[in-house]
Design a protein around this motif. Sequence first.
Motif, PDB file in Angstrom:
ATOM      1  N   THR A  59      38.428  74.882  80.585  1.00  0.00           N
ATOM      2  CA  THR A  59      37.230  74.012  80.158  1.00  0.00           C
ATOM      3  C   THR A  59      37.242  72.598  81.010  1.00  0.00           C
ATOM      4  O   THR A  59      36.431  72.063  81.277  1.00  0.00           O
ATOM      5  CB  THR A  59      36.964  73.890  78.754  1.00  0.00           C
ATOM      6  OG1 THR A  59      38.036  73.268  78.186  1.00  0.00           O
ATOM      7  CG2 THR A  59      36.452  75.303  78.291  1.00  0.00           C
ATOM      8  N   GLY A  60      38.594  72.080  81.139  1.00  0.00           N
ATOM      9  CA  GLY A  60      38.723  70.851  81.885  1.00  0.00           C
ATOM     10  C   GLY A  60      38.407  71.044  83.106  1.00  0.00           C
ATOM     11  O   GLY A  60      38.219  72.111  83.941  1.00  0.00           O
ATOM     12  N   LEU A  61      38.037  69.668  83.920  1.00  0.00           N
ATOM     13  CA  LEU A  61      37.695  69.529  85.145  1.00  0.00           C
ATOM     14  C   LEU A  61      38.690  69.967  86.065  1.00  0.00           C
ATOM     15  O   LEU A  61      38.434  70.900  87.270  1.00  0.00           O
ATOM     16  CB  LEU A  61      37.382  68.350  85.484  1.00  0.00           C
ATOM     17  CG  LEU A  61      37.050  67.634  86.908  1.00  0.00           C
ATOM     18  CD1 LEU A  61      35.617  68.534  87.354  1.00  0.00           C
ATOM     19  CD2 LEU A  61      36.730  66.382  87.318  1.00  0.00           C
ATOM     20  N   LEU A  62      39.935  69.786  85.898  1.00  0.00           N
ATOM     21  CA  LEU A  62      41.038  70.309  86.741  1.00  0.00           C
ATOM     22  C   LEU A  62      41.190  71.662  86.652  1.00  0.00           C
ATOM     23  O   LEU A  62      41.438  72.586  87.409  1.00  0.00           O
ATOM     24  CB  LEU A  62      42.375  69.525  86.223  1.00  0.00           C
ATOM     25  CG  LEU A  62      43.543  70.057  87.389  1.00  0.00           C
ATOM     26  CD1 LEU A  62      43.452  69.449  88.718  1.00  0.00           C
ATOM     27  CD2 LEU A  62      44.897  69.258  86.622  1.00  0.00           C
ATOM     28  N   GLY A  63      40.826  72.140  85.437  1.00  0.00           N
ATOM     29  CA  GLY A  63      40.972  73.806  85.142  1.00  0.00           C
ATOM     30  C   GLY A  63      39.918  74.310  85.986  1.00  0.00           C
ATOM     31  O   GLY A  63      40.095  75.461  86.658  1.00  0.00           O
ATOM     32  N   ARG A  64      38.925  73.733  85.852  1.00  0.00           N
ATOM     33  CA  ARG A  64      37.813  74.513  86.743  1.00  0.00           C
ATOM     34  C   ARG A  64      37.638  74.350  88.133  1.00  0.00           C
ATOM     35  O   ARG A  64      37.201  75.253  88.978  1.00  0.00           O
ATOM     36  CB  ARG A  64      36.264  73.836  86.269  1.00  0.00           C
ATOM     37  CG  ARG A  64      36.076  74.190  84.769  1.00  0.00           C
ATOM     38  CD  ARG A  64      34.689  73.679  84.607  1.00  0.00           C
ATOM     39  NE  ARG A  64      34.161  72.151  85.055  1.00  0.00           N
ATOM     40  CZ  ARG A  64      34.061  71.148  84.240  1.00  0.00           C
ATOM     41  NH1 ARG A  64      34.465  71.426  83.041  1.00  0.00           N
ATOM     42  NH2 ARG A  64      33.744  69.933  84.920  1.00  0.00           N
ATOM     43  N   LEU A  65      38.427  73.383  88.633  1.00  0.00           N
ATOM     44  CA  LEU A  65      38.633  73.237  90.084  1.00  0.00           C
ATOM     45  C   LEU A  65      40.019  73.792  90.805  1.00  0.00           C
ATOM     46  O   LEU A  65      40.045  73.953  91.954  1.00  0.00           O
ATOM     47  CB  LEU A  65      38.694  71.890  90.411  1.00  0.00           C
ATOM     48  CG  LEU A  65      37.345  70.794  90.349  1.00  0.00           C
ATOM     49  CD1 LEU A  65      37.582  69.257  90.643  1.00  0.00           C
ATOM     50  CD2 LEU A  65      36.253  71.601  91.002  1.00  0.00           C
ATOM     51  N   ALA A  66      40.771  74.359  89.739  1.00  0.00           N
ATOM     52  CA  ALA A  66      42.274  74.850  90.293  1.00  0.00           C
ATOM     53  C   ALA A  66      41.907  76.104  91.246  1.00  0.00           C
ATOM     54  O   ALA A  66      42.498  76.022  92.324  1.00  0.00           O
ATOM     55  CB  ALA A  66      42.790  75.265  88.969  1.00  0.00           C
ATOM     56  N   THR A  67      41.059  77.075  90.903  1.00  0.00           N
ATOM     57  CA  THR A  67      40.918  78.323  91.858  1.00  0.00           C
ATOM     58  C   THR A  67      40.199  77.635  93.097  1.00  0.00           C
ATOM     59  O   THR A  67      40.552  78.149  94.262  1.00  0.00           O
ATOM     60  CB  THR A  67      40.142  79.373  91.212  1.00  0.00           C
ATOM     61  OG1 THR A  67      40.910  79.600  89.824  1.00  0.00           O
ATOM     62  CG2 THR A  67      39.969  80.594  92.041  1.00  0.00           C
ATOM     63  N   PRO A  68      38.970  77.171  93.134  1.00  0.00           N
ATOM     64  CA  PRO A  68      38.313  76.770  94.628  1.00  0.00           C
ATOM     65  C   PRO A  68      39.693  76.147  95.456  1.00  0.00           C
ATOM     66  O   PRO A  68      39.725  76.265  96.478  1.00  0.00           O
ATOM     67  CB  PRO A  68      37.364  76.108  94.169  1.00  0.00           C
ATOM     68  CG  PRO A  68      37.083  75.939  92.905  1.00  0.00           C
ATOM     69  CD  PRO A  68      38.202  76.796  92.060  1.00  0.00           C
ATOM     70  N   LEU A  69      40.242  74.977  94.905  1.00  0.00           N
ATOM     71  CA  LEU A  69      41.074  74.284  95.514  1.00  0.00           C
ATOM     72  C   LEU A  69      42.521  75.176  95.987  1.00  0.00           C
ATOM     73  O   LEU A  69      43.165  74.814  97.048  1.00  0.00           O
ATOM     74  CB  LEU A  69      41.698  72.927  94.695  1.00  0.00           C
ATOM     75  CG  LEU A  69      40.593  71.912  94.580  1.00  0.00           C
ATOM     76  CD1 LEU A  69      40.903  70.861  93.496  1.00  0.00           C
ATOM     77  CD2 LEU A  69      40.049  71.461  95.742  1.00  0.00           C
ATOM     78  N   GLY A  70      42.762  75.920  95.082  1.00  0.00           N
ATOM     79  CA  GLY A  70      43.949  76.873  95.561  1.00  0.00           C
ATOM     80  C   GLY A  70      43.443  77.858  96.799  1.00  0.00           C
ATOM     81  O   GLY A  70      44.351  77.734  97.506  1.00  0.00           O
ATOM     82  N   ILE A  71      42.283  78.117  96.694  1.00  0.00           N
ATOM     83  CA  ILE A  71      41.839  78.868  97.744  1.00  0.00           C
ATOM     84  C   ILE A  71      41.997  78.209  98.990  1.00  0.00           C
ATOM     85  O   ILE A  71      42.215  78.502 100.223  1.00  0.00           O
ATOM     86  CB  ILE A  71      40.401  79.618  97.369  1.00  0.00           C
ATOM     87  CG1 ILE A  71      40.772  80.646  96.503  1.00  0.00           C
ATOM     88  CG2 ILE A  71      39.972  80.306  98.699  1.00  0.00           C
ATOM     89  CD1 ILE A  71      41.642  82.076  96.628  1.00  0.00           C
ATOM     90  N   LEU A  72      41.216  76.956  98.690  1.00  0.00           N
ATOM     91  CA  LEU A  72      41.403  76.047 100.017  1.00  0.00           C
ATOM     92  C   LEU A  72      42.570  75.781 100.590  1.00  0.00           C
ATOM     93  O   LEU A  72      42.980  75.695 101.756  1.00  0.00           O
ATOM     94  CB  LEU A  72      40.726  74.659  99.857  1.00  0.00           C
ATOM     95  CG  LEU A  72      40.646  73.804 100.888  1.00  0.00           C
ATOM     96  CD1 LEU A  72      39.780  74.297 101.797  1.00  0.00           C
ATOM     97  CD2 LEU A  72      40.204  72.392 100.420  1.00  0.00           C
TER      98      LEU A  72
END
Length: 190
Positions: A59-72
Amino acid sequence: MPLTVCPTPDTARPATPAGPALEDGTLAGAGPAVTGPLGEDSSQVPGPQGHGSVLKRRTGLLGRLATPLGILAAVTAAFTYVGTVDPNDPGHYPVCPLLKLTGVFCPGCGGLRSAHAFIHGDLGAAFSANAVATTGYFLFAAVWVLWLVRAWRGRPLRIGLAPAWWWGIGALLLIFTVVRNLPFGSALAP
């Protein structure tokens, strides 16, 4: 009249069938007590997570952005490798099996050369190596930005395509493959 106390959910224990007691005090016929890895009783052992629990934990911002940033990061690493190791030099990458066995260009043939030219800013060479792959790079970038914005806002990315769209995409890939293998479509061949 006896006083009955209703147990609260965190102190409730499952009812055990009545039976003769063994020497260690357990009931005969009862299975082993459910305990956690540290010996806590069943009321303290967390139960299985429900449907979608992985998404609820992020639910945190870093948790929500982890997958798109990992794919990038993965795509950036792959493009960096293709940008530094030239696919035009033989011996660095495997040859397309369909091209090797039949001499026919598949829809992906020329994709690595296209990525190499794309990274070096030569869009003309990228399109001439594989127009579908180059279009896919732009499409990926657009979908990734949409994914990142929606993840930032805490909303999931859902792209649902009707079967007609999938059939259309398949038909376009088939037409691209056939045309790039014909004499008049040699401009689409890598």
